[in-house]
Write an enzyme that holds these catalytic residues in place. Structure first.
Site, PDB file in Angstrom:
ATOM      1  N   GLY A  37      -3.373   6.435  12.656  1.00 20.53           N
ATOM      2  CA  GLY A  37      -3.570   5.434  11.621  1.00 20.53           C
ATOM      3  C   GLY A  37      -3.179   4.046  12.097  1.00 20.53           C
ATOM      4  CD  GLU A  55       9.209   3.240  12.714  1.00 21.16           C
ATOM      5  OE1 GLU A  55       9.016   4.452  12.998  1.00 21.16           O
ATOM      6  OE2 GLU A  55       9.897   2.849  11.768  1.00 21.16           O
ATOM      7  N   GLY A  67       3.869   4.798  10.219  1.00 21.39           N
ATOM      8  CA  GLY A  67       3.121   6.033  10.011  1.00 21.39           C
ATOM      9  C   GLY A  67       2.645   6.627  11.324  1.00 21.39           C
ATOM     10  CE  LYS A  94      -2.049   2.765   2.089  1.00 22.12           C
ATOM     11  NZ  LYS A  94      -1.786   4.190   1.910  1.00 22.12           N
ATOM     12  CB  CYS A 128      11.122   6.856  12.753  1.00 26.41           C
ATOM     13  SG  CYS A 128      10.942   6.392  11.044  1.00 26.41           S
TER      14      CYS A 128
END
Lengths: 529, 529
Positions: B239, B257, B235, B178, B294
């Site tokens: 979500g 994550e 993300g 995706k 991140c």
């Protein structure tokens, strides 16, 4: 009647109880002496705080002390064996011998000793060293572990002595044991020995704690409390799923062993070759311990024909001639009755005689049958777990129907295939095995699933809803330890600050570490002798 | 304008689209050419069925073919490097060089090659053989994997080429990628190369599939579909949590994550010794990639005093003098603005000048400060992730307050401690490290967290809510592979039916297996030569 105390923060002290309960002897239906508390959240809260403090101490405790505790605990259980077996027999109706005295208790002490060895040796933590990048990592204890023990193994899966307990402690975590309310006296005695051993070995006071019973809400708070590292639960799907929802919501690992019907495929060649022996094996495995094993074979897939009919008839006779066992509780008997009603309502027919309802904790051994076609109409209801001495034969027309039945199976702990020893079933095996393989944690050939060897290669796990994650096992050391650990990486950390497992020098000469891609027991850099 | 196709079941074909979208160049705010479909559930459903079929083929595919594919894919990416870098730069505004061309793409191809090596060598599966009990187990592929790529690494974490993709494929699973809707063109080119490579290497048609965008409901159905083995998501926390809830409900593993503020503790000795250098290190790490890593250090803990003030002033100057970066999207800029508002509303004060709102995808580099005492009044709001070039200094009075602040931290990917090289901070380190250690996946000394080496010892993971489980890492081969595997045990299974990794003879002479408790590359039983 005096109420038994709980074990919290190194003290056997009166519970903050909401109410009390007594155990029942399933063989007689009589209440056993001794009143036990149903703890309120206050007890859970106190246990969590004490466990959090104990965890900080345990992290500084060398593995030698933890291993010594596990061994000492095993020795103490052996010394109290007669009393433990008597109590467990009274509370569960499981035979004192061979089951409790000669199988389950030795298995329990064996697990404790294996866990001790694993803690000492240390390879369970998968220490990995990258000398070029100066990055090192290994698994380290995750924090206080809550263990919910099941009803069916009063020793080997007990929250205060069983496999989850041993794994959580060996990893370096304190345990809050939630004993199963069907055998509170057994859990109490186990926790007494655990606590005495932990005191002898100088472990923190709250290394082992015990509460007997709590309400559902407190259970859900326990597994999702910030002070908890992880939880382990063995029991019903309903109970497990409620705890899983609570723990998942806050990202707390929870390891569940919930339900399994352990399908077995009898390929035609196996029945043609040795049908009588296969039926005898199946019957005794299915009836073992009143059918109350997690791995009890509850569904058998047969190919329509004379050998299948002979198999069903053989098993029917074995079921009918075996005594009606005392189950673990009247609730188990009631649940079994309900499951059989569900199976029959979905189209399964009785193969055994329609015996009259047995009193109290008993339920007649029951063999059911259904066609593959009928199974495929109601696959969900027809794989209802019937916890007790019950099995369902699914008789399929051909390989295509067998594939369809297998494709509809949920995740299970085990799955077995019996086949002709001369290779006549090989093509059918090759066709069905890949479907079954993906549904089960342990695949067997020509062997019943009820023996769960405590082997490093064992997997007592499997896809949901047998467990909560197909990558973890509840039995098998050292793999079972890693459930109660977090992956800890050290990047550029000064050598003296590293945990011993990650320093250049091997901590004990026995630990296997991956150093620059190679498994070795040696030091990272040759150390002067 | 023609609408780009999706890649489903080995064909680039028109999507069953609910609507369409275009990418935007964050540097200019202009729409980029090319229209991409928002797929309906129909596309997801078709991809799932194709993936399930591909999985059954992949299970019979030797690791050599899978490894060849991964290497060939890496080669094809290198051959198309210029176009890939140009497209990713247009869609993300991340610098073409060095970032995209010289760091991220080589990292991506390096990951693919490391994954190929791991697949070939096979030790990732932890094969374990118990010859006495005839029980053998190893990890095997879990089933089709859905990978949701993030916005911030168009190559290295892309669903169609990044670390999760490489790990899932190397384990033997097909991938449904995706793509992130902010860089659909980059994802498309990556999937084109992946598909071409898979065709060249004869892998099943649906080994790699790509959809660009779906609604939330379809995402939740995807991760909980019975045909899926597991999912990976990188993300936002919102979500990730929605997907986690859906997957958890049906027991489907999902690796997340989600968010991390990566606390760094500056002990007084480090600042006294080399405060200027530490401030420079911190500033460049915090500003790297527009702060959209991140592992970007977003919270720094300082001990009140002159050196702390000097540090803050040095960082302030660096932040103010650095250009205002184009962020990945106007949504990122808006989110950052909201986070800063939350932090300021909770008591944080601006250290950098109160710059006017920047247009479009830009937001001024922002340094904030708050006292430890004020932090402890609103610890939750004050650890709001501000994704972008922003950091919060928490100035504590003393070690006790530092302990309290650390105790309130949520789980993070990384945590760092800078200390005096001569040992003057040792006591403080010993006091604070255990608290920080339990909160982070990777602990650093005297080093910034933004470099995530692809090392076997790396842990790019950590406690919730940084990820969903503290035992797994998204970076670091072979550990990252085990996320996409289930533990498969074989009990008494006939030798010729075992997977090659578990047969007596070593499959390749390189695979490390545990045979009767000992790691070895040798065969189980000496085979005749």
């Amino acid at each position: 009647m005096a109420e038994y105390p709980v074990l919290i923060d190194g003290k056997w002290r009166p519970a903050k109880a909401a109410s009390t309960f007594q155990a029942v002897n399933p063989a007689t239906g009589e209440r056993l002496p001794g009143t036990y508390p149903v703890s309120t959240w206050d007890d859970c809260d106190a246990a969590l705080s004490a466990a959090a403090a104990a965890f900080n101490e345990l992290r500084r405790t060398p593995p030698e002390s933890i291993a010594r505790f596990l061994v000492r605990f095993a020795e103490r259980l052996e010394a109290r064996k007669a009393q433990l077996v008597e109590q467990a027999n009274l509370e569960t109706a499981l035979p004192a011998s061979p089951r409790l005295a000669d199988v389950e208790l030795p298995r329990t002490t064996g697990q404790l000793r294996q866990a001790a060895d694993a803690a000492l040796e240390g390879s369970w933590a998968l220490p990995t060293i990258d000398t070029k990048n100066q990055i090192r990592s290994c698994f380290e204890p995750i924090g206080p572990v809550v263990v919910f023990g099941p009803n069916n193994f009063p020793f080997a899966f007990n929250g205060a002595a069983g496999g989850d307990f041993a794994a959580a402690i060996a990893t370096g975590n304190p345990v809050i044991a939630k004993g199963h309310p069907l055998h509170p006296g057994t859990s109490r005695m186990l926790a007494e020995e655990a606590f005495a051993a932990s005191t002898e070995c100088g472990l923190p006071a709250a290394t082992v704690q015990l509460i007997y019973k709590i309400d559902h809400q407190s259970g859900q708070r326990l597994v999702s409390d910030p002070r908890v590292g992880a939880s382990a639960f063995t029991g019903s799907r309903t109970g497990g799923l409620a705890l899983k929802t609570a723990a998942d919501r806050v990202g707390k690992p929870i390891y569940l062993e919930m339900s399994s019907i352990n399908p077995v495929i009898m390929l035609p060649g196996a029945l043609a070759e040795r049908g009588g022996k296969v039926a005898a094996d199946f019957s005794s495995s299915s009836l073992l311990g009143g059918g109350q094993f997690c791995t009890s074979p509850g569904l058998v897939l047969l190919f329509a024909g004379d050998t299948a009919e002979q198999f069903i008839d053989d098993v029917r006779k074995a079921f009918e001639s075996a005594p009606t066992p005392a189950l673990l509780s009247s609730a188990v008997a009631k649940g079994l009755s309900e499951s059989v009603t569900t199976l029959r309502g979905a189209g399964a027919a009785l193969a055994t005689a329609d015996a009259p309802a047995a009193p109290g904790c008993r339920y007649p051994n029951t063999l059911l049958r259904v066609s593959g076609q009928a199974f495929l109409e109601r696959p969900e209801q027809l794989q209802t777990e019937a916890f007790g001495s019950t099995a369902l034969c699914v008789v399929v027309r051909d390989a295509g129907e067998a594939e369809a039945v297998l494709s509809h199976l949920e995740g299970n702990l085990t799955g077995g295939i019996y086949s002709d020893t001369g290779g006549r079933d090989e093509a059918l095996y090759a066709r069905l095995e890949p479907i079954l393989r993906q549904k089960v944690g342990r695949l067997l050939n020509d062997k019943m699933p009820t023996g769960v060897a405590v082997s490093p290669a064992m997997n007592h796990g499997g896809p949901f809803p047998a467990t909560g994650h197909p990558g973890f096992t509840a039995v098998g050391i050292p793999a079972s330890l890693r459930r109660f650990a977090m992956l800890c990486c050290y990047d550029n950390v000064r050598e003296h600050r590293l945990p011993p497992a990650l320093r250049d020098e091997t901590p004990n000469g026995r630990m296997w570490r991956v150093i620059d891609g190679r498994f070795t027991q040696a030091s990272c850099i040759p150390t002067p002798t």
